[in-house]
Design an enzyme around this catalytic site. Structure first.
Site, PDB file in Angstrom:
ATOM      1  N   LYS A 120       4.440  -6.828   3.773  1.00  0.00           N
ATOM      2  CA  LYS A 120       4.136  -5.435   3.460  1.00  0.00           C
ATOM      3  C   LYS A 120       3.845  -4.730   4.773  1.00  0.00           C
ATOM      4  CE  LYS A 120       0.672  -3.508   3.274  1.00  0.00           C
ATOM      5  NZ  LYS A 120      -0.084  -2.619   4.248  1.00  0.00           N
ATOM      6  N   THR A 161      -1.035  -2.418   9.794  1.00  0.00           N
ATOM      7  CA  THR A 161      -1.392  -3.391   8.760  1.00  0.00           C
ATOM      8  C   THR A 161      -0.121  -3.955   8.242  1.00  0.00           C
ATOM      9  OG1 THR A 161      -3.463  -2.525   8.218  1.00  0.00           O
ATOM     10  CG2 THR A 161      -2.495  -3.780   6.536  1.00  0.00           C
ATOM     11  N   ASN A 166      -0.019  10.261   6.552  1.00  0.00           N
ATOM     12  CA  ASN A 166      -1.230   9.742   7.168  1.00  0.00           C
ATOM     13  C   ASN A 166      -2.372  10.746   7.161  1.00  0.00           C
ATOM     14  OD1 ASN A 166      -0.826   6.882   8.325  1.00  0.00           O
ATOM     15  ND2 ASN A 166       1.112   7.928   8.678  1.00  0.00           N
ATOM     16  N   THR A 188       0.861  -1.193   0.000  1.00  0.00           N
ATOM     17  CA  THR A 188       0.000   0.000   0.000  1.00  0.00           C
ATOM     18  C   THR A 188       0.895   1.240   0.000  1.00  0.00           C
ATOM     19  OG1 THR A 188      -0.256  -0.247   2.397  1.00  0.00           O
ATOM     20  CG2 THR A 188      -2.042  -1.078   1.003  1.00  0.00           C
ATOM     21  N   GLU A 196       6.836   4.738   7.435  1.00  0.00           N
ATOM     22  CA  GLU A 196       6.368   5.973   6.808  1.00  0.00           C
ATOM     23  C   GLU A 196       7.139   7.175   7.352  1.00  0.00           C
ATOM     24  OE1 GLU A 196       1.822   4.532   5.845  1.00  0.00           O
ATOM     25  OE2 GLU A 196       2.209   5.675   7.665  1.00  0.00           O
TER      26      GLU A 196
END
Length: 459
Positions: free
Chosen positions: A216, A227, A454, A187, A314
């Site tokens: 992932k 996730t 985000n 993603t 991230e």
């Protein structure tokens, strides 16, 4: 002095090669060695409307039925694919699994009965391609299901069901196929995460076994199981009775020992499939040398995969290992390590290249659930361990602050990789517990970009 910001571009799914950040290219393998009897594919179906190019449907298929095990999220809002995969594994008692189907772009979480039916239909469609007649989610289903993406939206299920036969017809055992499949489960990841290796077992040192896995995750990572998805395949023969305990041990020391932002997702799943295609005697007894060897191999392999997730955190600029050592127990050491890894103040200090050891001790000190006497301030020490192998920089020794060479501290913090060592000195057991239990945890820093990514996620 103003901070110069260099933004990493985050796509909905893993970008084409030219968009992978230069600093991440070294983590993408140019070749691999893959387990016999497994074939994979990554296909574009357009789960998310904005994705018009990238693969977002992954199939992992074994030519022969596999032993299978999985570890799932502890989030109470468990996504439909988690519920369905649990049901399949329980009904089959970990036997006769043929593969996994994964979609990226929609989590199929908090989607009610319709979401459950969608997950079951994905499993049943792959079974149909395998020449099996199943209803999905029941004892006759042989395909596990995973999804990742935005929560609270129904899958574009017809797109997925129409794409499954295409993906099935493109199944391949090549490195290119494995890499494309690893891309298809991504993603906000900036690069696909794929690891493979060979190994031997004590009972047959001349026989070569293979293990390969993809994962992932870049945000919402603080597994118990976040996730985060992981799929590991091996051609070693492992009995279902042994597979679950092997995976649980490995995940505890890998995927459940990482943190990016402290959030635990609705969808986390790590699955292990073993088809025995390389031959040999099945691993079954926990007391056998083969089991011990496999446990070590699988744990190390899972750690390699999990660390790639942290390296792609991230907005991350740092890859940090926290080692808590000389603890009376592994569980207490892990609690302290995980608390430090989750601390926003520790993470922001590292982003700012600030050797603020007070934040590390503070986080250790408020750790909840420790056994009495585990953390004794006057026995606790903290140091930075440089990646170049030079001497540790001692920050606190037995509860007393050291005179810190700030220039050396700043130089150490310039590197991407850092190890923080917290030595408990045996707690209230003192010397008697030295040489005791250690725990490792991996995490990244918090940057301005994390907030930007985000804040924009649904768009």
């Amino acid at each position: 002095m103003a901070r110069v910001m260099t933004a990493q571009i985050r796509q909905y799914t893993t970008p084409i090669d030219t968009s992978v950040p230069d600093s991440k290219r070294k983590y993408i393998p140019s070749s691999g060695t893959y387990p016999r009897g497994f074939r994979v594919s990554g296909t574009h179906v357009g789960v998310k409307p904005s994705n018009t190019t990238f693969p977002d449907l992954a199939l992992i298929s074994s030519d022969e039925p596999c032993s299978a095990a999985a570890v799932f999220t502890t989030n109470r809002f468990q996504a439909a694919p988690v519920q369905v995969s649990k049901q399949i594994l329980e009904a089959r008692e970990g036997r006769g699994i043929r593969g996994v189907v994964v979609n990226a772009g929609c989590a199929n979480a908090v989607t009610g009965k319709g979401g459950l039916e969608d997950a079951k239909s994905m499993s049943a469609k792959v079974d149909e391609c395998n020449g099996l007649n199943s209803t999905g989610g029941q004892g006759d289903s042989s395909t596990l299901v995973m999804s990742t993406g935005v929560i609270g939206q129904r899958l574009p299920i017809q797109k997925i069901l129409s794409g499954i036969p295409t993906g099935y017809s493109n199944l391949s055992s090549t490195h290119a196929a494995w890499l494309k499949t690893a891309r298809a489960i991504c993603t906000t990841d900036t690069f696909p995460k794929l690891v493979s290796q060979t190994f031997t077992l004590p009972s047959s040192p001349d026989r070569t076994y293979h293990i390969a896995g993809m994962t992932k995750g870049a945000g919402m990572i603080h597994p118990n199981m976040a996730t985060l998805l992981g799929i590991i395949c091996t051609d070693a023969p492992i009995a279902p009775s042994a597979l679950q305990s092997l995976l649980t041990h490995a995940v505890s020391r890998s995927f459940n020992s990482i943190s990016i932002d402290g959030d635990t997702s609705t969808n986390d799943t790590v699955a292990l499939l073993a088809n025995g295609a390389a031959g040999g005697q099945p691993i079954s007894s926990p007391t056998s040398p083969e089991y011990t060897a496999m446990q070590s191999i699988l744990t190390g392999f899972a750690q390699s995969l999990a660390q790639l997730v942290v390296r792609d955190g991230e907005g991350a600029t740092k890859f940090v290992t926290v080692r808590v050592q000389n603890s009376p127990s592994h569980s207490d050491a892990k609690l302290i390590a995980s608390t430090i890894a989750r601390s926003p103040l520790v993470k922001t200090a590292l982003y700012g290249k600030d050797a603020n050891w007070g934040r590390i001790l503070c986080a250790a000190g408020y750790t909840q659930g420790l056994s009495p006497g585990t953390l004794v301030p006057e026995r606790t020490s903290v140091s930075f361990k440089p990646v170049d192998g030079s001497a540790e920089l001692k920050l606190v020794v037995n509860g007393e602050p050291e005179v810190v060479d700030e220039e050396r501290a700043a130089a150490i913090l310039q590197d991407e990789d850092l190890e923080i060592v917290v030595d408990l000195g045996g707690g209230n057991q003192g010397e008697a517990a030295k040489g005791g239990e250690d725990a490792l945890y991996w995490f990244c820093d918090f940057s301005h970009e994390y907030v930007t990514i985000n804040g924009d996620y649904r768009t």
